[in-house]
Structures are given as C-alpha cells and as structure tokens.
Design a protein around this motif. Structure first.
Motif, PDB file in Angstrom:
ATOM      1  N   GLY A 161      49.636  41.697  45.852  1.00 39.62           N
ATOM      2  CA  GLY A 161      48.745  42.349  44.899  1.00 39.62           C
ATOM      3  C   GLY A 161      48.291  41.385  43.837  1.00 39.62           C
ATOM      4  O   GLY A 161      48.784  40.268  43.722  1.00 39.62           O
ATOM      5  N   ASN A 162      47.371  41.833  43.089  1.00 44.09           N
ATOM      6  CA  ASN A 162      46.824  41.026  42.027  1.00 44.09           C
ATOM      7  C   ASN A 162      47.549  41.348  40.723  1.00 44.09           C
ATOM      8  O   ASN A 162      47.270  42.340  40.078  1.00 44.09           O
ATOM      9  CB  ASN A 162      45.324  41.338  41.915  1.00 44.09           C
ATOM     10  N   ARG A 217      45.890  42.349  37.433  1.00 41.20           N
ATOM     11  CA  ARG A 217      45.464  43.706  37.067  1.00 41.20           C
ATOM     12  C   ARG A 217      46.391  44.322  36.029  1.00 41.20           C
ATOM     13  O   ARG A 217      46.067  45.285  35.388  1.00 41.20           O
ATOM     14  CB  ARG A 217      45.447  44.614  38.287  1.00 41.20           C
ATOM     15  N   SER A 240      48.593  47.133  40.787  1.00 40.41           N
ATOM     16  CA  SER A 240      48.269  45.778  41.234  1.00 40.41           C
ATOM     17  C   SER A 240      47.964  45.697  42.729  1.00 40.41           C
ATOM     18  O   SER A 240      47.310  44.775  43.158  1.00 40.41           O
ATOM     19  CB  SER A 240      49.329  44.770  40.791  1.00 40.41           C
ATOM     20  N   GLY A 275      46.273  48.179  44.043  1.00 36.27           N
ATOM     21  CA  GLY A 275      45.037  48.967  44.114  1.00 36.27           C
ATOM     22  C   GLY A 275      45.212  50.375  44.647  1.00 36.27           C
ATOM     23  O   GLY A 275      44.303  50.919  45.285  1.00 36.27           O
ATOM     24  N   LYS A 298      46.034  54.431  43.697  1.00 31.49           N
ATOM     25  CA  LYS A 298      45.926  55.244  42.494  1.00 31.49           C
ATOM     26  C   LYS A 298      46.610  56.593  42.589  1.00 31.49           C
ATOM     27  O   LYS A 298      47.254  57.037  41.659  1.00 31.49           O
ATOM     28  CB  LYS A 298      44.440  55.495  42.178  1.00 31.49           C
TER      29      LYS A 298
END
Lengths: 341, 601
Positions: free
Chosen positions: B278-279, B282, B297, B299, B301
């Motif tokens: 993940g990023n 974020r 992170s 993405g 939700k």
C-alpha cells in the motif's frame, strides 16, 4: 446499489444501531420522510428517537405558541422566554432537533393539517398525528389512504398515566427471521374509522382468541385494554360533540362526560361498569402528560416507525395501550371483519 | 399519577444516578421533566462519537468531555431551576462511601458493567437506600427494584459469566469465527505488540515439535537489520503456514475434524515478485497515530465489505508494517482497543486468514470489530422506554424514616409520623404479617388495651422488634391508603432542627388534593390524600405495593403462558412483538421483587 452505501461518517455515528437492525435498514431509514402534527411531550420523545435513528427528513406542523402546558413535558423547548417568545412550537422544536443529528433535514410547515390536500401527503412515507380531534384523525387517515403509494399512519395520545398508539399501515409487506430463516409476511390493516367503528361488545370475543391459553389473566387484560380504549373514545367523542379543542376538558365537564359515557354504553349495549367512572374522572381532571409515560410511548412509537420503514420485524397491529399505574402495555388488534387478521 | 400533589411530593426527593450513558441521558431528562429537583450524577466516562446515536444530550463538539458534566448542562437548558450535581469520577472511588449513599432517597443505576453494578448494590444495602437497577441490549431491556430486607438484592441471582473458550480450541481447533478473533486478538496481537513478558499460548502446539522453544522466541522478534517487509512475510508464514503444518502433524486431532490448510505468503502472492504494498503516504496527511489505517493505505473504504483472502493478507501485512513504522514507540505496551482502527484492522485480517485455513466463513471489519470489542448493541428507543420505567419505579419507592429505635416508642411513629405527617385517621401498622397497631370501632377492649401497651414500648423492644432495615406497612382502611415505611436507625438528632427525633423522607407532605365532588378517586397513586407513595386498594385493579409480592403484569400479542405460573414477586412488562434478529443476551436475569422486562422489536 451504487451511491447507496453508508458514508464513513454514517457508519461511525450509527455503529451501535446498525449492529441492531443492519446496514440495509439504516439505508432505508436515511431515505424516509416523516410528517408530524401536534407536538406534545410524547411527540417530542418520538421526534428525538427518529432523528437520532437517522431518518431522511422530518417535517413538523404545529402553529401553537408556547404555553405552560407545552413546557411541562417537552424537553425540546428551551425554558427561556427570550428564546421562545414569538416562535411557534414547531419552530422551537425544529431548532433543537436539528442539533441532535446534523444528517437529518428537519423543517417546519405552517398551516392546519386538515386543510392540506392529498398531494401534500404524497411527499411523506410516515404521518404521525397527535392532539387533534377525532374528525381530523379520520380525515387525515382517509387522505393518506387515497394516495397510490403506501403511507404509514399513526395517532398517539397520552393523558395522565395512560398512553395510546393507533397504527394503520394499509397493506404492509415485511420480512422477519423465524429461527434461522427469513420469511416474508403481509398484514392488512383497518383504517382508523373502520377500527373505531367495531362494536365494543364484540371486542372481548375477538380478544379471547389471542389470549386463548391464559384464562385467568385474560379477563383482566381484556378489561383493561378496553377501558383505556373506551376512555379515549369517550373523551374523543365528548370533544367532538361539544366542539372542544383536543384535550380541552376539565373537571367541570365531568358530569357531561359521564352522561355521554352512559349514552355510548347504551348504544353499544355494553355494561356501564366496563368503563369505571373513576378512571374517566382521572383523565378528565388531569389531561396532562406524565413524562415517564411520554418516554415509553414515544419510544415504542419510534421503534414502530423504524420497523415500518425498514420492513423488518412484526409491526404493531393496531392499538397499543399503556397505563403506568399498573405498568401494563397491551397490543390489541381491533379490525373490521373484512380486514381481520 | 401525574397529579399536582405528586409533583410537589417528588420535589423533596434527593436522587443519585450512576451512569450518564445511554440509559443515563434518557433518565436524567425524564427525571427533570417529572419534577425531580435534586439530582446527583456520577460517570467517569468521556463522550465518544459512537455514543451520539442515542446519548442525545451530547453533540459532536462534546467528544472527549465528561459525560456527567455535559449531561447536566444540556438538561439545565430546559429545566434551569433544578439542581444537578455532576461527578466526573469512578463510583468505586473512596468519596462515594456509605455515608455518601445515605443522603439519597433512591439510587438509580444506568451502568454498563457487572462490577460497578455489584459495587453500587452493596453500598445501597449498607446505606439502606432503595436501588433501581436497569440494563438494555438492543431491543431488550429491564428494570429491577432492590430494597434491603424486602426484595432480592442485585446479587441474589447468579449472573451469566462472560463467555470463555478452552485454550486448545483457540490455539489449535477453531470451529467458529469468534475463535479466530480471540486467537488474533488475545494471542497474536498480544504477542507482537503487547507486553513481551506476558505468558502467551500462541505457540503452545509447536512446543513438542522439532523446533526448540528458543527458536520460537526468535520468530516473533524483529532482527536488528531485518527489512520490515521481510519481517512481515516471515510472521505471516510462521503463524498461518508453519504453525498449521505443525498442528497437522498431530493426526489424533484431525480424526473427526476437517483438516486445516496451511497458508504461505507465496501461495497468495504467487506471481508478484514483491508484494504490491500500500501507499503509506496516504497516511501522511496526519501524524496522529490513532488515525493510521491499513485500509486507507491499500485503498479500501467500506467496513461492510467482506475482504478476500488476498485482501486480508494485504491488510495484515500493511497493518503490521504501519505499527512498526508509525507507532513503534507503543510496541510492547499495546493492548487491544476496539476504538484503535489499526488494531481492529490487524485483528480482522488475521482472524480472516486463520478462518480461511480452517474453512470458516469470513467476516467484514464491522462485524469483526463488534465481536472483538464485545460491543453491546444499543438503540435510543429501548433506553428511552427503560428510563421511563425506572422513573415510574423510583416514584413508587417507599418512604424512609430515620429514628432512634432504641429510644423512640411505637407511639412516636403512630402520632408523629402516621397521623400527623401522613394524615391517616384510622391507621393500622403491620410488620410483615404481625399487626403492631390498629384502630376501629369493632375492636374488643382487650385488644385495644394490648395495642395501647405495645404503643408505649420502645421500638427495638417489641416482641417483633422494629430496628434499622425494618419495613413497616401502614394502612388506612377508610382512606383506602397504604404505604411502606423503611426504618433507619439513627443515634443522634439535632435538637434544634429535628426536635421530634424523626426524619421522614421520600414523597412526603404533599399538599392535599382537590376534593373531587365527594367522589373517591380511584387513582392509586395518591390523589386521594397527602403522601404519595400510597396506593389505594381497589377491587378492579391489581394492587401494587412497592416491594411486596406483585402479581404478574405481562402483556403482549404473544403472551407467554409459562410465565403465568411464576408471577409472584415479579412484575414483568413484555412487549414481545417480533423476530429475534440478533442473538440477544439479557444483561441481567433479574428475578427480584419488582422486576420489569421489555422485549421489544
């Protein structure tokens, strides 16, 4: 179902109740529009409950100004004359309710409910009326029934230690869990007019089917339910005959009320002792709401409306009566023959 | 019931509320509306977002503030002239001792845990103050009344113990999702992020395998130069792959069970040379450790979505990494907290991966959080209804009379209390089934003489002694009135303020009511005379005397016949109207003298 998902904010706020009724019920609630007429303590409780639950919108109608009585059981009105002077009950309650949950649109509509046309009611999914005459109740119920869409109609009244709810869901389809399975059900309701036209003397027989197994308690329950129903009926009719505003009776009216009761009992071929004079007297002398009863009746009404909107669980059919002096709550089905359960 | 004289009677009462949460908010509002003027409220908690759906006295802007204090301010807006005393404190604290409790006429509980309920119950018994106890879960709720010497106390009935699971079910043979949650939360999470010195059963099954216990200790330690991604993969393979493999080697265990499937990192991320992590950026928007989220992170939700095994694996690795990168200082001291987003994500993912191994259905984060956090379902309506019932019970609680039982005579009670304060003209006084005193034209002279003799005896020296904790029942047949008086022994009285040597508290001295055209009111709550706990007896209504045996009043569409037999000593309001969507547990299975339950949907 795109765009229908609950937002993060909704999930966080409604966490505890989504665990009770599920995310789909919460979505349906957020799209429901509720109309309330006549704001007393019980209705204030109801409004609080459904605003917290997260309905789509709530519209309040009550042009009356604040009186001492209005303040007595209503926690939505700030007790500051500088705040409430010049505002209607609906406006004041609207201000407080908005605060409870910013995600619900709360608004005020002015006017006399009986003058609103059928079209007006089509904007709503649920209509709750309080403190209005027998004639108005019938009239509004009829208007709701004329619409092509199904509208849930409720009346609610509390006097002294007694409270009563009437429900008309017309034809209601819903699901409920039976053991592990979900089953689809359907209920047909009588209109308000049909329900109150059911002859009194036929009530015990009908009721006895429900309470088949409990002979001893039975007699007592029936008697009590009827008493409350009849008391309310007698008072409603008295107001109608005398052209009084709802709830506008006092101790001076007692002889008149008792006389009317006698006439009604004769017309209905019912023994007069079924409606104790003492209870009537209590309701006539003290028409004020008793706050704990408001909380109970407003809580049950709130839950009923949530049930009707979500289509989950058996709804109440069609009268609910409560008396705090003995702590009893009773559901009684009083329907005309063609819509019988 | 709501008559004017009742209102003025309520005014004199001093009540203590314990808890300003779901029931507490509703209760404080209803008490204030009902006319109570002196309310004390204790709550140690502060306001959280998940409270706002039902604790209507609180707003978003109050999050983090004291519940007791904010509740007080909110109620004063519509009832500015009453006295509400908030305590932002633990009810178990030393300030709230027996003497503190003694100043109240009644104590009302709106608590959320067994421990505090038991504590308050004991103090109420010691202080001889009536307790109204309550609880709700989802659509269920109940109210019970506990009066020393008259009804069961809160602890007289055993309470269901919290659910526990056998260790081997958790460590080796889970069959339900909750077992996987317990494993993820109490074993894995505790092992990786909690106190390293705590005993932990995570590797209990591998102890007898080839690997030595030294090796086991090493596995969970991140080596000094170890890359975080590499460490995550190693933990993953160890707990979901290797450990399952070890467990499988014990053939006995699997004779009658489905064999679990070991899951290794390479099975899930087969063709991906390095994991698409993940990023983390974020999460950089804030530096607040409590808002760090692995879901964000990677993405994802919606907490209502059930993640696939691969998604769960990704969240697991991401959450592990985030703990080390963003919250490293806390590692070694963490305990699972349902409001810690990252911890909930980690536990959800770990439980789901384990569930996959064992062929158990996966759950979404929302559900997993509920199980892991033991979250009690709650809605405003049930709390409102229960609060209404509490107030009705509170109004019915008996009078209490402070008197020196070693000095005062029965005559003092008859003259100074029953006749003058309660306004009875032909009273009779009962102590249990024993008649202490009665009046009437048809009594023979011997009897009258014996009553006169009794009246001159000191209370504690009567054949049937009246001492602290005694409950007297006073009756006036002509007035159709009846009430209970709770006796409290007190040694000293202030001669100036309390010259009579008696202090009667409760709903006393209500002004007499309107005389209604000579007809006797059938209201059983005091409209016939002064003093309002009194309840007239009528032929067409059930008699309800607080604390006495009550008849059943249980009503519903589907009345449960079996309960008809056990009516004595129990008042039960059951509005049973619908399906049980949830596995709901009664918080308390109270069975006391005055007991109300609502079961409602």
């Amino acid at each position: 179902m795109d765009g229908d998902e609950l937002t993060e904010q909704e999930t966080a706020l409604y966490d505890r109740q989504i665990r009770v009724w599920g995310a789909d019920a919460q979505r349906r609630l957020s799209k429901a529009h509720i109309l309330v007429y006549g704001i007393k303590g019980t209705v204030a409780e109801f409004c609080k409950n459904i605003v917290l639950a997260g309905v789509g919108s709530l519209t309040l109608v009550d042009d009356r100004e604040v009186t001492e009585e209005a303040l007595s059981a209503n926690f939505l009105i700030p007790s500051d004359e500088n705040v409430y002077a010049g505002k209607t009950l609906a406006e004041l309650c609207c201000d407080s309710l908005k605060d409870f949950n910013p995600m619900v649109r709360v608004s005020v509509e002015k006017g006399d409910l009986s003058s609103f046309d059928v079209e007006f009611f089509s904007k709503f999914d649920v209509v709750v009326v309080c403190c209005c005459s027998l004639t108005t109740k019938k009239l509004i119920n009829e208007k709701c029934r004329k619409l092509p869409k199904r509208l849930a109609f409720y009346t609610v009244d509390c006097k002294d230690s007694c409270g009563e709810i009437f429900v008309d869901l017309q034809l209601h389809r819903y699901s409920k869990k039976k053991l592990e399975e979900t089953v689809e059900c359907e209920l047909k309701y009588s209109s308000f007019e049909e329900a109150i036209s059911v002859p009194w003397r036929t009530l015990p027989r009908k009721a006895s089917k429900v309470y088949f197994a409990m002979r001893d308690l039975l007699a007592f329950h029936e008697e009590l339910t009827e008493i409350i129903l009849m008391l309310v009926s007698v008072l409603e009719r008295f107001e109608e005959v005398e052209g009084r505003r709802p709830g506008e009776v006092s101790i001076e009216d007692l002889p008149g009320v008792l006389k009317l009761k006698k006439e009604l009992c004769e017309a209905q071929s019912l023994n007069e002792s079924h409606i104790p004079n003492g209870l009537l007297e209590r309701l006539v002398t003290n028409a004020r709401e008793f706050p704990p009863v408001c909380a109970i009746i407003g809580g049950i009404l709130g839950q009923e409306v949530i049930k009707a909107i979500s289509g989950k669980g058996d709804p109440l059919k069609n009268f609910f009566c409560f008396d705090a002096t003995d702590g009893k709550g009773i559901i009684e089905d009083i329907s005309s023959c063609n819509t019988g359960s | 019931m709501a008559s004017e004289n009742h209102f003025s009677a309520i005014k004199g009462a001093k009540v203590l509320m314990v808890g300003a949460g779901g029931i507490g908010c509703e209760l404080l509002k209803t008490l204030a509306l009902s006319g109570f003027q002196d309310i004390h409220i204790i709550d140690m908690d502060t306001i959280e977002v998940s409270n706002l759906n039902r604790q209507f006295l609180f707003r978003q802007s109050h999050v983090g503030q004291s519940k007791a204090k904010v509740a007080r301010d909110a109620v004063l807006k519509f009832r500015p002239h009453i006295s509400i005393t908030p305590y932002h404190a633990n009810v178990k604290g030393p300030d709230f001792d027996v003497d503190f409790f003694k100043q109240f006429n009644v104590v009302l509980n709106g608590l959320d845990n067994l421990d505090a309920r038991r504590h308050v119950n004991r103090l109420c018994l010691a202080a001889e103050v009536p307790l109204v106890e309550s609880g709700t879960t989802g659509f269920l709720g109940q109210v019970t009344v506990h009066i020393k010497g008259k009804t069961e106390c809160y602890e007289c009935q055993p309470k269901p113990a919290p659910k526990t699971y056998p260790v081997c079910t958790i460590t080796s043979t889970p069959s339900k999702f909750v077992h996987c949650i317990v494993w993820a939360k109490d074993l894995l999470f505790a092992k990786l992020f909690g106190d390293k010195n705590q005993e932990n059963d995570l590797n209990v099954r591998s102890g007898d395998a080839a690997s030595s216990s030294d090796h086991v200790e090493d596995v969970f330690e991140r080596k000094n130069d170890e890359d975080i991604e590499q460490y995550g993969r190693r933990i993953y393979d160890h707990v979901f792959g290797y450990n399952i493999g070890i467990a499988l080697s014990n053939e006995e265990t699997w004779k009658n069970r489905n064999r679990p499937k070991p899951i290794y990192y390479r099975d899930i991320f087969d063709n991906e040379p390095t994991q698409q992590n993940g990023n983390v950026d974020r999460n950089c928007a804030t530096n607040d450790p409590s808002s760090v989220s692995a879901m964000a992170s990677v993405g994802m939700k919606n907490p209502q979505d059930v993640w696939s095994l691969k998604e769960n694996s990704r969240i697991f690795l991401e959450a592990l990494k985030l703990f080390f990168m963003k919250r490293e200082k806390e590692i070694g001291n963490l305990t699972f907290d349902k409001d810690d987003q990252l911890a909930v994500e980690f536990v959800t993912a770990a439980a789901n991966i384990r569930a996959s191994s064992f062929g158990i259905a996966l759950h979404n984060l929302f559900e997993a959080k509920g199980i892991a956090g033991n979250i009690v379902h709650a809605v405003a309506t049930t709390n409102a209804i229960i609060a209404g019932l509490i107030v009705i019970e509170a109004i019915k609680t008996p009078l209490s009379l402070e008197i020196n039982t070693n000095r005062a005579k029965l005559r003092d009670i008859i003259e100074k209390v029953v006749k003058s304060k309660l306004g009875m003209s032909s009273p009779s006084i009962m102590h249990g089934t024993e008649i202490l005193y009665e009046t009437g034209d048809d009594l023979d002279e011997d009897l009258l003489a014996s009553y006169a003799a009794k009246a001159d005896k000191v209370l504690s020296e009567l054949n049937c002694p009246v001492v602290g904790g005694t409950m007297l029942t006073v009756n006036d047949l002509y007035q159709e009135l009846r009430c209970n008086i709770n006796i409290k022994h007190r040694e000293e009285f202030d001669e100036e303020k309390e010259p009579d040597g008696i202090v009667l508290s409760g709903w006393t001295q209500a002004p007499s009511s309107v005389e209604n055209n000579g007809t006797k009111s059938v209201d059983n709550a005091g409209s016939t005379s002064e003093g309002s706990t009194m309840e007239a007896e009528k032929n067409d209504e059930i008699e309800i005397v607080p604390g006495k045996k009550r008849k059943l009043s249980e009503v519903s569409e589907d009345v449960i016949p079996s309960n008809a037999e056990e009516t004595k000593g129990k008042e039960k309001l059951e509005v049973l109207n619908g399906d049980d969507d949830d596995d709901l547990v009664m918080l308390d299975d109270g069975d006391s003298g005055a007991d109300k339950k609502i079961r409602y949907q």
